[in-house]
Motif scaffolding. Structure first.
Motif, PDB file in Angstrom:
ATOM      1  N   ALA A   1      -5.121  -2.954  -1.655  1.00  0.00           N
ATOM      2  CA  ALA A   1      -4.212  -3.191  -0.400  1.00  0.00           C
ATOM      3  C   ALA A   1      -5.092  -2.747   0.625  1.00  0.00           C
ATOM      4  O   ALA A   1      -5.037  -3.630   1.885  1.00  0.00           O
ATOM      5  N   GLY A   2      -5.752  -1.893   0.800  1.00  0.00           N
ATOM      6  CA  GLY A   2      -6.467  -1.178   2.018  1.00  0.00           C
ATOM      7  C   GLY A   2      -7.760  -2.263   2.212  1.00  0.00           C
ATOM      8  O   GLY A   2      -7.927  -2.642   3.555  1.00  0.00           O
ATOM      9  N   VAL A   3      -8.365  -2.650   1.084  1.00  0.00           N
ATOM     10  CA  VAL A   3      -9.605  -3.617   1.420  1.00  0.00           C
ATOM     11  C   VAL A   3      -9.122  -4.748   1.905  1.00  0.00           C
ATOM     12  O   VAL A   3      -9.628  -5.406   2.984  1.00  0.00           O
ATOM     13  N   LEU A   4      -7.748  -5.357   1.668  1.00  0.00           N
ATOM     14  CA  LEU A   4      -7.381  -6.831   1.984  1.00  0.00           C
ATOM     15  C   LEU A   4      -6.781  -6.475   3.450  1.00  0.00           C
ATOM     16  O   LEU A   4      -7.018  -7.307   4.228  1.00  0.00           O
ATOM     17  N   VAL A   5      -6.286  -5.434   3.677  1.00  0.00           N
ATOM     18  CA  VAL A   5      -5.881  -5.306   5.164  1.00  0.00           C
ATOM     19  C   VAL A   5      -7.018  -5.033   6.225  1.00  0.00           C
ATOM     20  O   VAL A   5      -7.049  -5.792   7.114  1.00  0.00           O
TER      21      VAL A   5
ATOM     22  N   GLY B   1       0.842  -1.153   0.082  1.00  0.00           N
ATOM     23  CA  GLY B   1       0.050  -0.085   0.086  1.00  0.00           C
ATOM     24  C   GLY B   1       0.761   1.396  -0.029  1.00  0.00           C
ATOM     25  O   GLY B   1       0.498   2.175  -0.680  1.00  0.00           O
ATOM     26  N   ALA B   2       1.859   1.294   0.884  1.00  0.00           N
ATOM     27  CA  ALA B   2       2.731   2.613   0.881  1.00  0.00           C
ATOM     28  C   ALA B   2       3.440   2.721  -0.307  1.00  0.00           C
ATOM     29  O   ALA B   2       3.746   3.700  -0.938  1.00  0.00           O
ATOM     30  N   ILE B   3       4.170   1.631  -0.963  1.00  0.00           N
ATOM     31  CA  ILE B   3       4.728   1.606  -2.389  1.00  0.00           C
ATOM     32  C   ILE B   3       3.908   2.123  -3.266  1.00  0.00           C
ATOM     33  O   ILE B   3       4.140   2.980  -4.086  1.00  0.00           O
TER      34      ILE B   3
ATOM     35  N   GLY C   1       2.061   6.125  -7.150  1.00  0.00           N
ATOM     36  CA  GLY C   1       0.859   6.922  -7.697  1.00  0.00           C
ATOM     37  C   GLY C   1      -0.208   5.747  -8.404  1.00  0.00           C
ATOM     38  O   GLY C   1      -0.735   6.091  -9.318  1.00  0.00           O
ATOM     39  N   ILE C   2      -0.132   4.683  -7.994  1.00  0.00           N
ATOM     40  CA  ILE C   2      -0.863   3.320  -8.444  1.00  0.00           C
ATOM     41  C   ILE C   2      -2.099   3.253  -7.280  1.00  0.00           C
ATOM     42  O   ILE C   2      -2.170   2.661  -6.351  1.00  0.00           O
ATOM     43  N   GLY C   3      -3.116   4.321  -7.611  1.00  0.00           N
ATOM     44  CA  GLY C   3      -4.229   4.376  -6.580  1.00  0.00           C
ATOM     45  C   GLY C   3      -4.829   2.964  -6.661  1.00  0.00           C
ATOM     46  O   GLY C   3      -5.376   2.540  -5.451  1.00  0.00           O
ATOM     47  N   TRP C   4      -5.325   2.508  -7.595  1.00  0.00           N
ATOM     48  CA  TRP C   4      -6.184   1.213  -7.445  1.00  0.00           C
ATOM     49  C   TRP C   4      -5.376   0.004  -6.873  1.00  0.00           C
ATOM     50  O   TRP C   4      -6.132  -0.578  -6.060  1.00  0.00           O
TER      51      TRP C   4
END
Length: 85
Positions: A58-62, A43-45, A50-53
């Motif tokens: 990653a946020g949903v999986l977190v 998510g941080a990388i 600049g790869i928002g999707w």
């Protein structure tokens, strides 16, 4: 926690603490925490790149991993006495 809910921690013959849990719960907690590290890194990388999707995925999986860990901990606490993990 009520006074009548208190159970002293049991120890094995080698002196290691025994907790009432199943191997499945332990795997969910340990694997989930390991996966969280990689998801935060991805998510941080992806935000830096600049790869928002990818950051959203990653946020949903977190969130899903955190929910799984919380459910495993809850199952572990609900178990009275029994199998040692």
């Amino acid at each position: 926690m009520h006074d009548d809910d208190y159970r002293p921690e049991e120890h094995s013959s080698s002196g290691k603490p025994m907790v009432p849990s199943t191997p499945r719960d332990v795997v969910h907690i340990r694997a989930g925490s390991f996966i969280l590290i990689f998801l935060f890194a991805i998510g941080a990388i992806s935000i830096i790149a600049g790869i928002g999707w990818l950051a959203i995925v990653a946020g949903v999986l977190v969130v899903a991993t955190i929910v799984d860990i919380v459910l495993a901990v809850r199952r572990q606490k609900e178990r009275g006495a029994g199998e040692a993990g």
